[in-house]
Design a protein around this motif. Structure first.
Motif, PDB file in Angstrom:
ATOM      1  N   MET A 100       0.831  -1.205   0.000  1.00  0.00           N
ATOM      2  CA  MET A 100       0.000   0.000   0.000  1.00  0.00           C
ATOM      3  C   MET A 100       0.869   1.260   0.000  1.00  0.00           C
ATOM      4  O   MET A 100       0.535   2.253  -0.663  1.00  0.00           O
ATOM      5  CB  MET A 100      -0.928  -0.002   1.222  1.00  0.00           C
ATOM      6  N   ALA A 103       2.224   1.609  -3.446  1.00  0.00           N
ATOM      7  CA  ALA A 103       1.134   2.062  -4.303  1.00  0.00           C
ATOM      8  C   ALA A 103       0.898   3.562  -4.133  1.00  0.00           C
ATOM      9  O   ALA A 103       0.603   4.275  -5.099  1.00  0.00           O
ATOM     10  CB  ALA A 103      -0.140   1.286  -3.982  1.00  0.00           C
ATOM     11  N   LEU A 108      -1.129   4.549  -7.416  1.00  0.00           N
ATOM     12  CA  LEU A 108      -2.176   3.580  -7.719  1.00  0.00           C
ATOM     13  C   LEU A 108      -3.440   3.924  -6.940  1.00  0.00           C
ATOM     14  O   LEU A 108      -3.379   4.367  -5.797  1.00  0.00           O
ATOM     15  CB  LEU A 108      -1.709   2.167  -7.342  1.00  0.00           C
ATOM     16  N   HIS A 112      -4.442   7.597  -5.153  1.00  0.00           N
ATOM     17  CA  HIS A 112      -4.030   8.333  -6.342  1.00  0.00           C
ATOM     18  C   HIS A 112      -4.332   9.825  -6.259  1.00  0.00           C
ATOM     19  O   HIS A 112      -3.962  10.573  -7.161  1.00  0.00           O
ATOM     20  CB  HIS A 112      -4.793   7.784  -7.553  1.00  0.00           C
ATOM     21  N   THR A 156      -7.283  -6.101  -6.843  1.00  0.00           N
ATOM     22  CA  THR A 156      -8.100  -4.959  -6.429  1.00  0.00           C
ATOM     23  C   THR A 156      -7.462  -3.640  -6.843  1.00  0.00           C
ATOM     24  O   THR A 156      -8.129  -2.748  -7.387  1.00  0.00           O
ATOM     25  CB  THR A 156      -8.309  -4.983  -4.905  1.00  0.00           C
ATOM     26  N   LEU A 157      -6.158  -3.504  -6.586  1.00  0.00           N
ATOM     27  CA  LEU A 157      -5.466  -2.274  -6.964  1.00  0.00           C
ATOM     28  C   LEU A 157      -5.510  -2.062  -8.476  1.00  0.00           C
ATOM     29  O   LEU A 157      -5.712  -0.940  -8.966  1.00  0.00           O
ATOM     30  CB  LEU A 157      -4.010  -2.317  -6.483  1.00  0.00           C
ATOM     31  N   SER A 161      -7.503   1.007 -10.277  1.00  0.00           N
ATOM     32  CA  SER A 161      -6.681   1.991 -10.983  1.00  0.00           C
ATOM     33  C   SER A 161      -7.147   2.169 -12.422  1.00  0.00           C
ATOM     34  O   SER A 161      -7.232   3.298 -12.920  1.00  0.00           O
ATOM     35  CB  SER A 161      -5.205   1.566 -10.946  1.00  0.00           C
ATOM     36  N   GLY A 188      -2.451   0.483 -13.367  1.00  0.00           N
ATOM     37  CA  GLY A 188      -3.367  -0.625 -13.077  1.00  0.00           C
ATOM     38  C   GLY A 188      -3.127  -1.815 -13.986  1.00  0.00           C
ATOM     39  O   GLY A 188      -3.160  -2.974 -13.534  1.00  0.00           O
TER      40      GLY A 188
END
Length: 348
Positions: A100, A103, A108, A112, A156-157, A161, A188
């Protein structure tokens, strides 16, 4: 900016990325990320404009938060396992927290929110560095951590994204914000395939860097930062307007341009992994991104700037900017698709 100071900052950017690439210890990797962040901050604030200073402050706070999360996760893992090795981040809490944080560093979704605002306050050259070079070091760590991370987190990410990157760019008129949402969507595509085929992540990252470089350099050559400015691009330079429109379509994944290559391979791999629903959602999200690229192409090639004179356009002047990097990036961003077998063999 003083050329010597600029050389030191660019060298520090390279040093930070290289340090992260070469390290297997979390403290050295964290140090490389911090050198990277500190080196780009003066480049971001060099315009001495309130918007640039605001963007620099937002970027610093975001990156500092992500760095603190990474250090906390690495310390938690060292306390639980007794090791600082990047490849042995086996504690579930530590690995999820680190992903995380990384990200957050690369932008991401759902971490974001800082990226469009920061990119909007920067010049196109600094925005190019932020969108390409600054993603290399965090992605190197994400790739190393992928085997020990929950696959559902990557899925999921990736889905969030691509959907948010496509949806967020629909109503934008500022080109830098559009490119920021484009970057989120491309991240993504890279992250969703990482757990199944890491080489495809590298291919997608490399092709994205080429396409983003071509797009940013083209807009810099045209001195365009808003969609309304693009309406004069055809009158100024028809060749530049044509190639810029093709570069934007390549970013959208339009065949037979190079941007179609990673999307094609990712969708093929997802269907091989028996994930047709995920592949369908990704393909539909790509259509959202393609729509706002088509808006830009329409503004550039099918719209004429309001003109009350009947004479030839007086503002068509020769540029003094170097076009070698733009020509090289544009050629690669448009013509890599025939080399797909060679690219796959290179990363296989």
């Amino acid at each position: 900016m003083n050329p010597y100071v600029l050389m030191i900052l660019i060298s520090s950017l390279g040093l930070g990325t290289t340090l992260t690439f070469a390290s297997s210890h979390w403290l050295l990797a964290w140090m490389g990320l911090e050198v990277n962040t500190l080196a780009i901050l003066p480049l971001m604030a060099q315009q001495h404009h309130p918007r640039a200073v605001e963007a620099t402050t937002k970027y610093f706070l975001t990156q500092a938060t992500a760095a603190a999360m990474i250090l906390f996760a690495a310390t938690t893992n060292a306390w639980a396992t007794g090791e600082w090795d990047i490849n042995n981040l086996t504690h579930p809490l530590a690995s999820s927290l680190t992903i995380m944080a990384l990200a957050l560093k690369v932008g991401l979704a759902p971490m974001h929110f800082w990226m469009p605002e920061v990119l909007q306050g920067l010049g196109l050259t600094t925005g190019l560095i932020l969108s390409t070079w600054q993603k290399l070091a965090p992605f190197a760590l994400i790739i190393q951590m992928a085997p020990n991370t929950n696959p559902m987190l990557f899925t999921t990410l990736g889905l969030l994204s691509t959907l948010i990157g496509g949806w967020g760019g629909l109503n934008q008129t500022q080109l830098r914000k559009i490119l920021a949402y484009s970057s989120i969507a491309h991240m993504g595509w890279m992250i969703i395939i990482l757990q199944y085929a890491p080489q495809l992540t590298l291919i997608a990252l490399g092709v994205y860097i080429l396409m983003a470089s071509a797009a940013f350099l083209s807009l810099k050559m045209a001195s365009a930062t808003k969609m309304s400015t693009l309406t004069a691009a055809w009158s100024k330079s028809p060749i530049l307007a044509s190639t810029t429109a093709l570069a934007l379509l390549s970013l959208g994944g339009f065949p037979p341009l190079a941007g179609f290559l990673p999307k094609w391979m990712v969708l093929q791999e997802l269907t091989k992994q028996d994930l047709p629903a995920t592949a369908t959602i990704m393909a539909l999200a790509a259509l959202l991104s393609l729509y706002f690229y088509l808006r830009l192409c329409y503004a550039m090639t099918l719209t004429i700037y309001p003109n009350t004179t009947n004479a030839s356009t007086p503002w068509r002047t020769y540029t003094t900017q170097s076009t070698l990097a733009l020509a090289l990036m544009m050629t690669l961003a448009l013509g890599l698709l025939p080399l797909a077998p060679s690219v796959m063999a290179l990363f296989a």
